[in-house]
Write a protein that holds these residues in place. Structure first.
Motif, PDB file in Angstrom:
ATOM      1  N   LEU A  17       0.827  -1.202   0.000  1.00 56.56           N
ATOM      2  CA  LEU A  17       0.000   0.000   0.000  1.00 56.56           C
ATOM      3  C   LEU A  17       0.867   1.259   0.000  1.00 56.56           C
ATOM      4  O   LEU A  17       0.528   2.256  -0.651  1.00 56.56           O
ATOM      5  CB  LEU A  17      -0.933  -0.001   1.210  1.00 56.56           C
ATOM      6  CG  LEU A  17      -1.926   1.168   1.311  1.00 56.56           C
ATOM      7  CD1 LEU A  17      -2.771   1.281   0.047  1.00 56.56           C
ATOM      8  CD2 LEU A  17      -2.821   1.004   2.539  1.00 56.56           C
ATOM      9  N   ALA A  20       1.828   1.761  -3.514  1.00 53.80           N
ATOM     10  CA  ALA A  20       0.742   1.750  -4.493  1.00 53.80           C
ATOM     11  C   ALA A  20       0.688   3.057  -5.276  1.00 53.80           C
ATOM     12  O   ALA A  20       1.296   4.061  -4.896  1.00 53.80           O
ATOM     13  CB  ALA A  20      -0.587   1.513  -3.782  1.00 53.80           C
ATOM     14  N   SER A  21      -0.048   3.038  -6.374  1.00 51.00           N
ATOM     15  CA  SER A  21      -0.236   4.240  -7.189  1.00 51.00           C
ATOM     16  C   SER A  21      -1.548   4.920  -6.788  1.00 51.00           C
ATOM     17  O   SER A  21      -2.616   4.321  -6.908  1.00 51.00           O
ATOM     18  CB  SER A  21      -0.282   3.875  -8.681  1.00 51.00           C
ATOM     19  OG  SER A  21       0.941   3.322  -9.095  1.00 51.00           O
ATOM     20  N   TYR A  22      -1.447   6.134  -6.295  1.00 55.11           N
ATOM     21  CA  TYR A  22      -2.646   6.897  -5.941  1.00 55.11           C
ATOM     22  C   TYR A  22      -2.262   8.352  -5.724  1.00 55.11           C
ATOM     23  O   TYR A  22      -1.086   8.696  -5.584  1.00 55.11           O
ATOM     24  CB  TYR A  22      -3.326   6.335  -4.692  1.00 55.11           C
ATOM     25  CG  TYR A  22      -2.527   6.445  -3.413  1.00 55.11           C
ATOM     26  CD1 TYR A  22      -2.587   7.587  -2.618  1.00 55.11           C
ATOM     27  CD2 TYR A  22      -1.730   5.388  -2.976  1.00 55.11           C
ATOM     28  CE1 TYR A  22      -1.870   7.684  -1.435  1.00 55.11           C
ATOM     29  CE2 TYR A  22      -1.013   5.474  -1.795  1.00 55.11           C
ATOM     30  CZ  TYR A  22      -1.087   6.619  -1.035  1.00 55.11           C
ATOM     31  OH  TYR A  22      -0.362   6.718   0.131  1.00 55.11           O
ATOM     32  N   TRP A  86      -4.249   1.935  -6.900  1.00 54.12           N
ATOM     33  CA  TRP A  86      -3.798   0.810  -7.708  1.00 54.12           C
ATOM     34  C   TRP A  86      -2.693   0.094  -6.938  1.00 54.12           C
ATOM     35  O   TRP A  86      -1.624   0.676  -6.697  1.00 54.12           O
ATOM     36  CB  TRP A  86      -3.266   1.289  -9.059  1.00 54.12           C
ATOM     37  CG  TRP A  86      -4.301   1.924  -9.944  1.00 54.12           C
ATOM     38  CD1 TRP A  86      -5.229   2.866  -9.589  1.00 54.12           C
ATOM     39  CD2 TRP A  86      -4.504   1.673 -11.338  1.00 54.12           C
ATOM     40  NE1 TRP A  86      -5.996   3.228 -10.664  1.00 54.12           N
ATOM     41  CE2 TRP A  86      -5.578   2.514 -11.772  1.00 54.12           C
ATOM     42  CE3 TRP A  86      -3.895   0.836 -12.276  1.00 54.12           C
ATOM     43  CZ2 TRP A  86      -6.040   2.526 -13.069  1.00 54.12           C
ATOM     44  CZ3 TRP A  86      -4.353   0.854 -13.589  1.00 54.12           C
ATOM     45  CH2 TRP A  86      -5.413   1.685 -13.973  1.00 54.12           C
ATOM     46  N   ILE A  87      -2.952  -1.146  -6.541  1.00 53.15           N
ATOM     47  CA  ILE A  87      -2.020  -1.899  -5.701  1.00 53.15           C
ATOM     48  C   ILE A  87      -1.479  -3.091  -6.477  1.00 53.15           C
ATOM     49  O   ILE A  87      -2.247  -3.950  -6.926  1.00 53.15           O
ATOM     50  CB  ILE A  87      -2.708  -2.388  -4.409  1.00 53.15           C
ATOM     51  CG1 ILE A  87      -3.353  -1.223  -3.659  1.00 53.15           C
ATOM     52  CG2 ILE A  87      -1.698  -3.102  -3.506  1.00 53.15           C
ATOM     53  CD1 ILE A  87      -4.178  -1.642  -2.465  1.00 53.15           C
ATOM     54  N   LYS A  88      -0.172  -3.146  -6.615  1.00 52.12           N
ATOM     55  CA  LYS A  88       0.446  -4.277  -7.295  1.00 52.12           C
ATOM     56  C   LYS A  88       0.533  -5.467  -6.354  1.00 52.12           C
ATOM     57  O   LYS A  88       0.971  -5.326  -5.211  1.00 52.12           O
ATOM     58  CB  LYS A  88       1.835  -3.905  -7.811  1.00 52.12           C
ATOM     59  CG  LYS A  88       1.801  -2.918  -8.965  1.00 52.12           C
ATOM     60  CD  LYS A  88       3.174  -2.635  -9.521  1.00 52.12           C
ATOM     61  CE  LYS A  88       3.097  -1.675 -10.702  1.00 52.12           C
ATOM     62  NZ  LYS A  88       4.446  -1.354 -11.243  1.00 52.12           N
ATOM     63  N   GLN A  89       0.115  -6.606  -6.816  1.00 49.68           N
ATOM     64  CA  GLN A  89       0.110  -7.819  -6.014  1.00 49.68           C
ATOM     65  C   GLN A  89       1.140  -8.793  -6.580  1.00 49.68           C
ATOM     66  O   GLN A  89       1.092  -9.145  -7.757  1.00 49.68           O
ATOM     67  CB  GLN A  89      -1.275  -8.453  -6.016  1.00 49.68           C
ATOM     68  CG  GLN A  89      -2.346  -7.554  -5.418  1.00 49.68           C
ATOM     69  CD  GLN A  89      -3.725  -8.185  -5.484  1.00 49.68           C
ATOM     70  OE1 GLN A  89      -4.122  -8.736  -6.504  1.00 49.68           O
ATOM     71  NE2 GLN A  89      -4.457  -8.102  -4.390  1.00 49.68           N
ATOM     72  N   THR A 100      -2.569  -6.344 -10.701  1.00 51.26           N
ATOM     73  CA  THR A 100      -2.835  -5.037 -10.108  1.00 51.26           C
ATOM     74  C   THR A 100      -4.282  -4.969  -9.652  1.00 51.26           C
ATOM     75  O   THR A 100      -5.204  -5.212 -10.430  1.00 51.26           O
ATOM     76  CB  THR A 100      -2.572  -3.909 -11.117  1.00 51.26           C
ATOM     77  OG1 THR A 100      -1.211  -3.961 -11.546  1.00 51.26           O
ATOM     78  CG2 THR A 100      -2.830  -2.551 -10.478  1.00 51.26           C
ATOM     79  N   TYR A 129      -4.510  -4.798   3.744  1.00 48.79           N
ATOM     80  CA  TYR A 129      -3.326  -3.949   3.710  1.00 48.79           C
ATOM     81  C   TYR A 129      -3.207  -3.066   4.950  1.00 48.79           C
ATOM     82  O   TYR A 129      -2.261  -2.291   5.078  1.00 48.79           O
ATOM     83  CB  TYR A 129      -3.362  -3.075   2.451  1.00 48.79           C
ATOM     84  CG  TYR A 129      -3.387  -3.893   1.188  1.00 48.79           C
ATOM     85  CD1 TYR A 129      -2.212  -4.406   0.643  1.00 48.79           C
ATOM     86  CD2 TYR A 129      -4.592  -4.198   0.557  1.00 48.79           C
ATOM     87  CE1 TYR A 129      -2.233  -5.182  -0.503  1.00 48.79           C
ATOM     88  CE2 TYR A 129      -4.617  -4.972  -0.596  1.00 48.79           C
ATOM     89  CZ  TYR A 129      -3.443  -5.464  -1.117  1.00 48.79           C
ATOM     90  OH  TYR A 129      -3.461  -6.242  -2.261  1.00 48.79           O
TER      91      TYR A 129
END
Length: 290
Positions: A17, A20-22, A86-89, A100, A129
């Protein structure tokens, strides 16, 4: 609970988190972080729980005494409801493919105007998260970011805290653009540095417990990476010697696969676990790379 006690609470976020992209405004960040401090870490939580942020809480964090504090709080909560993250897993095992997750921070908002507060319910996808984190998480105090009035500064502070024991973090410019979700803003590197990096570094230095310096690295003739060197201000005041070697982002200082920790640190990338970085260093050694 006093306002001082409120902002002295710890924040726990998974590293996924943190990276993440935000994009959140400072007001939206304050609401979200206030709610995160209320999450119980010693028991499972569900998406039925409501977390309350009062106008007084918001005023304590923002440092404002405006008569329109509740309106500012309510407006920011509504904007937060519309924000994406946007959370990369990472895949299970050693596979190379990632997925994502695109989700929202909160699923609903309850306005209690008569009591001067709003209540927020986290989205179901967000819960893993924020709760029952036993590894791969970042911790800092809400008071550490209370005086920051830039969303970029808050993000940068979190990214530094994630590697607090290392004292240095290198990220590619493209990765940082993606993490901050700039979406084409500041395409010229000089504007990116002037509008994002320099103000964020200045605020972290002025208002947090960390000092930070930054530099840039080129790939060929193009500036491709930012390098942040940082440490605790208290360490300078007490005269403690700075670490001469990079330390891994965990308490484990032993070599892995026979590779020294300082070599592993050089191979670490944003989002890596210490073991992932060690494996990359091991594979590089096998391939005859330095």
């Amino acid at each position: 609970m006093s306002e001082q006690q409120e902002i002295s609470k710890p924040i726990y976020k998974s590293n996924a988190l943190v990276e993440a992209s935000y994009r959140l405004s400072p007001a939206e960040q304050r609401i979200m972080l206030s709610c995160i401090t209320q999450v119980r870490r010693d028991q499972p939580i569900t998406d039925d729980i409501l977390y309350s942020v009062s106008a007084a809480d918001y005023a304590a964090l923002s440092g404002t005494e405006s008569h329109s504090v509740y309106k500012e709080l309510a407006d920011a909560a509504l904007r937060l409801k519309r924000r994406e993250v946007w959370i990369k897993q990472e895949p299970n095992g050693r596979g190379k493919r990632t997925s994502t997750l695109i989700t929202g921070w909160v699923q609903s908002i309850l306005y209690v105007k008569s009591e001067g507060r709003v209540e927020l319910r986290f989205s179901k996808d967000m819960l893993p998260y924020l709760t029952q984190l036993t590894e791969q998480f970042t911790r800092y105090m809400l008071s550490d970011v209370a005086k920051l009035n830039s969303g970029y500064a808050i993000r940068l502070y979190e990214l530094l805290c994630q590697w607090r024991d290392v004292g240095e973090r290198e990220v590619s410019i493209e990765w940082l653009r993606d993490a901050f979700m700039l979406e084409g803003k500041y395409p010229a590197i000089k504007d990116f540095k002037k509008r994002v990096v320099e103000p964020a570094v200045e605020q972290v230095n002025e208002h947090t417990s960390l000092w930070v310096k930054w530099d840039q690295r080129k790939t060929g003739r193009r500036v491709s990476h930012f390098v942040f060197t940082f440490g605790e201000k208290n360490a300078k005041k007490t005269g403690r010697k700075a670490k001469t070697k990079k330390q891994p982002p965990s308490s484990d200082q032993h070599s892995v696969y026979g590779i020294p920790s300082e070599v592993i640190a050089k191979h670490a990338r944003p989002g890596d676990s210490w073991e992932d970085a060690a494996l990359r260093a091991f594979e590089a050694r096998k391939a005859g790379q330095k």
